[in-house]
Design an enzyme around this catalytic site. Sequence first.
Site, short mmCIF file in Angstrom:
data_model
loop_
_atom_site.label_atom_id
_atom_site.label_comp_id
_atom_site.label_asym_id
_atom_site.label_seq_id
_atom_site.Cartn_x
_atom_site.Cartn_y
_atom_site.Cartn_z
N ASP A 101 0.84 -1.21 0.00
CA ASP A 101 0.00 0.00 0.00
C ASP A 101 0.87 1.26 0.00
OD1 ASP A 101 -2.12 -1.69 0.46
OD2 ASP A 101 -2.09 -1.34 2.63
N1 URA Z 1 -1.18 -5.99 3.89
C1 URA Z 1 -1.62 -4.71 3.91
O1 URA Z 1 -2.60 -4.39 4.57
N2 URA Z 1 -0.93 -3.81 3.22
C2 URA Z 1 0.16 -4.10 2.51
O2 URA Z 1 0.75 -3.21 1.89
C3 URA Z 1 0.61 -5.43 2.49
C4 URA Z 1 -0.09 -6.37 3.19
#
Ligand code: URA
Length: 237
Positions: free
Chosen positions: A105
């Site tokens: 993310d």
């Molecule tokens: N899980 C998440 O919530 N975000 C990420 O970037 C990777 C795994």
Amino acid sequence: MRINRYLAECGLGSRRKCEQIVLDGRVKKNGRPIRELATEIDPERDVVAVDGQTVSTAARRVYLMLNKPKGYVCTTSDEKGRKTVLELLRGKYDRYRLFPVGRLDYDTEGLLLITNDGETANRITHPRNEVPKTYIAKIEGAVEESDLDKIRRGVILDGVKTKHCRVKLLEFRDNISRLEVVITEGRNRQVRRMFESINREVIFLKRTAVGDLKLGGLYRGEYRELSEKEIQYITQV
Ligand code: URA
């Protein structure tokens, strides 16, 4: 890098086979014949030819590990004009058509693999292969083991239960719980949403390992090429 590895990455066969190509005197570096296996090649500068044909460095397989900082997207371009992880490579690998392996993310940091090897990228991300991804997550306040058990057993996201996963409380200090979470799937915002399902918000998330590959001492925004051993590992998982 060594000449045999360079030739192998250009698609001329195994490293052993490429050693033989060198020993047979079929290789020129910048126009001069070479026979030394210890010959080093700078892929950005040197011109290498085999049997008089320049080998295509565009076909070279590149494998990078980046410590992704917060505030970058894992797409090759962004319609909202946000910074992309590829910008952190500062154009150095432009001709190799690299892309990130899976996604972190915008607000997540940590280990991100970047490559142009689609087959390997698919194998690492496909849930069938169960490559474990390890995260450090921080949550405000204390967390009940009974709640962590719910996550371990699997919670429903978008109507589908998450697979069993490992969750371990590493420490509770200054009213913050620091947890290690290991998942083998890569669903959208999975770790954050698993904690949302027990009504807790992840305030910090960092990926520290993908399979046996560890982030180690890379600074935020820094990257490096994988070692031969690491490449061997990820191309065989
Ligand atoms: N899980 C998440 O919530 N975000 C990420 O970037 C990777 C795994």
